[in-house]
Write a protein that holds these residues in place. Structure first.
Motif, PDB file in Angstrom:
ATOM      1  N   MET A  25       0.381 -16.772   3.756  1.00  0.00           N
ATOM      2  CA  MET A  25      -0.255 -15.481   3.960  1.00  0.00           C
ATOM      3  C   MET A  25      -1.769 -15.689   4.028  1.00  0.00           C
ATOM      4  SD  MET A  25      -0.577 -12.435   1.134  1.00  0.00           S
ATOM      5  CE  MET A  25       0.665 -13.213   0.202  1.00  0.00           C
ATOM      6  N   PRO A  26      -2.407 -15.109   5.037  1.00  0.00           N
ATOM      7  CA  PRO A  26      -3.863 -15.222   5.127  1.00  0.00           C
ATOM      8  C   PRO A  26      -4.537 -14.554   3.921  1.00  0.00           C
ATOM      9  CG  PRO A  26      -2.940 -14.410   7.183  1.00  0.00           C
ATOM     10  CD  PRO A  26      -1.834 -14.423   6.182  1.00  0.00           C
ATOM     11  N   PRO A  27      -5.563 -15.180   3.354  1.00  0.00           N
ATOM     12  CA  PRO A  27      -6.237 -14.609   2.189  1.00  0.00           C
ATOM     13  C   PRO A  27      -6.825 -13.227   2.453  1.00  0.00           C
ATOM     14  CG  PRO A  27      -7.150 -16.784   2.715  1.00  0.00           C
ATOM     15  CD  PRO A  27      -6.116 -16.474   3.739  1.00  0.00           C
ATOM     16  N   THR A  28      -7.265 -12.976   3.690  1.00  0.00           N
ATOM     17  CA  THR A  28      -7.846 -11.671   4.005  1.00  0.00           C
ATOM     18  C   THR A  28      -6.803 -10.565   3.939  1.00  0.00           C
ATOM     19  OG1 THR A  28      -7.543 -12.187   6.343  1.00  0.00           O
ATOM     20  CG2 THR A  28      -9.727 -12.537   5.424  1.00  0.00           C
ATOM     21  N   VAL A  29      -5.569 -10.884   4.295  1.00  0.00           N
ATOM     22  CA  VAL A  29      -4.490  -9.889   4.219  1.00  0.00           C
ATOM     23  C   VAL A  29      -4.210  -9.542   2.769  1.00  0.00           C
ATOM     24  CG1 VAL A  29      -2.037  -9.499   4.636  1.00  0.00           C
ATOM     25  CG2 VAL A  29      -3.443 -10.539   6.403  1.00  0.00           C
ATOM     26  N   LYS A  30      -4.123 -10.561   1.936  1.00  0.00           N
ATOM     27  CA  LYS A  30      -3.874 -10.331   0.509  1.00  0.00           C
ATOM     28  C   LYS A  30      -5.007  -9.506  -0.104  1.00  0.00           C
ATOM     29  CE  LYS A  30      -2.304 -12.787  -3.538  1.00  0.00           C
ATOM     30  NZ  LYS A  30      -1.929 -14.085  -4.098  1.00  0.00           N
ATOM     31  N   LEU A  31      -6.242  -9.842   0.258  1.00  0.00           N
ATOM     32  CA  LEU A  31      -7.397  -9.106  -0.245  1.00  0.00           C
ATOM     33  C   LEU A  31      -7.354  -7.651   0.205  1.00  0.00           C
ATOM     34  CD1 LEU A  31     -10.188  -9.204  -1.672  1.00  0.00           C
ATOM     35  CD2 LEU A  31     -11.161  -9.654   0.579  1.00  0.00           C
ATOM     36  N   ALA A  32      -7.071  -7.420   1.486  1.00  0.00           N
ATOM     37  CA  ALA A  32      -7.008  -6.046   2.005  1.00  0.00           C
ATOM     38  C   ALA A  32      -5.915  -5.254   1.309  1.00  0.00           C
ATOM     39  CB  ALA A  32      -6.774  -6.062   3.513  1.00  0.00           C
ATOM     40  N   ALA A  33      -4.753  -5.864   1.133  1.00  0.00           N
ATOM     41  CA  ALA A  33      -3.636  -5.162   0.498  1.00  0.00           C
ATOM     42  C   ALA A  33      -3.948  -4.823  -0.953  1.00  0.00           C
ATOM     43  CB  ALA A  33      -2.368  -6.002   0.592  1.00  0.00           C
ATOM     44  N   LYS A  34      -4.407  -5.810  -1.712  1.00  0.00           N
ATOM     45  CA  LYS A  34      -4.604  -5.611  -3.155  1.00  0.00           C
ATOM     46  C   LYS A  34      -5.847  -4.802  -3.504  1.00  0.00           C
ATOM     47  CE  LYS A  34      -2.041  -9.468  -5.023  1.00  0.00           C
ATOM     48  NZ  LYS A  34      -1.317  -8.961  -6.156  1.00  0.00           N
ATOM     49  N   GLN A  35      -6.931  -5.004  -2.773  1.00  0.00           N
ATOM     50  CA  GLN A  35      -8.190  -4.365  -3.145  1.00  0.00           C
ATOM     51  C   GLN A  35      -8.480  -3.059  -2.411  1.00  0.00           C
ATOM     52  OE1 GLN A  35     -10.025  -5.548  -5.706  1.00  0.00           O
ATOM     53  NE2 GLN A  35      -8.433  -7.084  -5.950  1.00  0.00           N
ATOM     54  N   LEU A  36      -7.882  -2.868  -1.232  1.00  0.00           N
ATOM     55  CA  LEU A  36      -8.175  -1.665  -0.460  1.00  0.00           C
ATOM     56  C   LEU A  36      -6.984  -0.712  -0.360  1.00  0.00           C
ATOM     57  CD1 LEU A  36     -10.181  -3.293   2.462  1.00  0.00           C
ATOM     58  CD2 LEU A  36     -11.096  -2.007   0.542  1.00  0.00           C
ATOM     59  N   ILE A  37      -5.885  -1.220   0.173  1.00  0.00           N
ATOM     60  CA  ILE A  37      -4.754  -0.336   0.474  1.00  0.00           C
ATOM     61  C   ILE A  37      -4.030   0.134  -0.786  1.00  0.00           C
ATOM     62  CG2 ILE A  37      -2.563  -0.147   1.699  1.00  0.00           C
ATOM     63  CD1 ILE A  37      -3.737  -2.259   3.675  1.00  0.00           C
ATOM     64  N   MET A  38      -3.669  -0.798  -1.670  1.00  0.00           N
ATOM     65  CA  MET A  38      -2.889  -0.421  -2.858  1.00  0.00           C
ATOM     66  C   MET A  38      -3.615   0.584  -3.758  1.00  0.00           C
ATOM     67  SD  MET A  38      -1.022  -4.065  -3.594  1.00  0.00           S
ATOM     68  CE  MET A  38      -0.164  -3.556  -5.068  1.00  0.00           C
ATOM     69  N   PRO A  39      -4.901   0.393  -4.067  1.00  0.00           N
ATOM     70  CA  PRO A  39      -5.567   1.400  -4.897  1.00  0.00           C
ATOM     71  C   PRO A  39      -5.719   2.747  -4.182  1.00  0.00           C
ATOM     72  CG  PRO A  39      -6.815  -0.648  -4.916  1.00  0.00           C
ATOM     73  CD  PRO A  39      -5.738  -0.788  -3.883  1.00  0.00           C
ATOM     74  N   TRP A  40      -5.913   2.722  -2.879  1.00  0.00           N
ATOM     75  CA  TRP A  40      -6.112   3.960  -2.116  1.00  0.00           C
ATOM     76  C   TRP A  40      -4.808   4.735  -1.981  1.00  0.00           C
ATOM     77  CZ3 TRP A  40      -9.952   6.894  -0.264  1.00  0.00           C
ATOM     78  CH2 TRP A  40      -9.643   7.829   0.711  1.00  0.00           C
ATOM     79  N   GLU A  41      -3.739   4.055  -1.627  1.00  0.00           N
ATOM     80  CA  GLU A  41      -2.475   4.720  -1.333  1.00  0.00           C
ATOM     81  C   GLU A  41      -1.637   5.046  -2.567  1.00  0.00           C
ATOM     82  OE1 GLU A  41      -1.330   5.987   1.358  1.00  0.00           O
ATOM     83  OE2 GLU A  41      -2.654   5.144   2.857  1.00  0.00           O
ATOM     84  N   GLU A  42      -1.726   4.264  -3.593  1.00  0.00           N
ATOM     85  CA  GLU A  42      -0.889   4.391  -4.791  1.00  0.00           C
ATOM     86  C   GLU A  42       0.559   4.077  -4.444  1.00  0.00           C
ATOM     87  OE1 GLU A  42      -1.434   7.832  -7.347  1.00  0.00           O
ATOM     88  OE2 GLU A  42      -3.095   8.428  -6.065  1.00  0.00           O
ATOM     89  N   LEU A  43       1.354   3.768  -5.448  1.00  0.00           N
ATOM     90  CA  LEU A  43       2.775   3.498  -5.251  1.00  0.00           C
ATOM     91  C   LEU A  43       3.559   4.774  -5.494  1.00  0.00           C
ATOM     92  CD1 LEU A  43       5.208   1.688  -4.807  1.00  0.00           C
ATOM     93  CD2 LEU A  43       5.113   1.097  -7.226  1.00  0.00           C
ATOM     94  N   ARG A  44       4.239   5.236  -4.465  1.00  0.00           N
ATOM     95  CA  ARG A  44       5.113   6.407  -4.584  1.00  0.00           C
ATOM     96  C   ARG A  44       6.493   5.996  -4.113  1.00  0.00           C
ATOM     97  NH1 ARG A  44       1.978  11.844  -2.744  1.00  0.00           N
ATOM     98  NH2 ARG A  44      -0.042  11.375  -3.657  1.00  0.00           N
ATOM     99  N   THR A  45       7.470   6.153  -4.990  1.00  0.00           N
ATOM    100  CA  THR A  45       8.819   5.682  -4.662  1.00  0.00           C
ATOM    101  C   THR A  45       9.670   6.732  -3.970  1.00  0.00           C
ATOM    102  OG1 THR A  45       9.543   6.250  -6.895  1.00  0.00           O
ATOM    103  CG2 THR A  45       8.834   3.973  -6.516  1.00  0.00           C
TER     104      THR A  45
END
Length: 88
Positions: A1-21
């Protein structure tokens, strides 16, 4: 996995979107869409539910980010004008 993808997912998308099941109606876009997990809207229907397996859902998000990146770069490549050099 590219490091930039992991960074974008963990630092930008996940905190913004939140986990909703459970699927919810996201009214932010002009046309509201059913959304679940970390903002996944592809093939989501009203009433859908996911088990809160954070590792699996995080992997799904990362796969989606990679897919979206590849798709957008392919579209950009198709829309970029190609110029031919003219011989004098």
């Amino acid at each position: 996995m590219p490091p930039t993808v992991k960074l974008a997912a963990k630092q930008l998308i996940m905190p913004w979107e939140e986990l909703r099941t459970a699927a919810y109606l996201d009214t932010l876009p002009k046309r509201p869409v059913w959304t679940v997990c970390y903002g996944e809207a592809l093939a989501v229907k009203k009433g859908m539910k996911f088990t809160p397996d954070a590792g699996r859902l995080e992997a799904k998000l990362i796969q989606r980010v990679i897919y979206d990146y590849r798709w957008s770069t392919a579209l950009m490549a198709m829309s970029t004008p190609r110029y031919r050099c003219r011989r004098p």
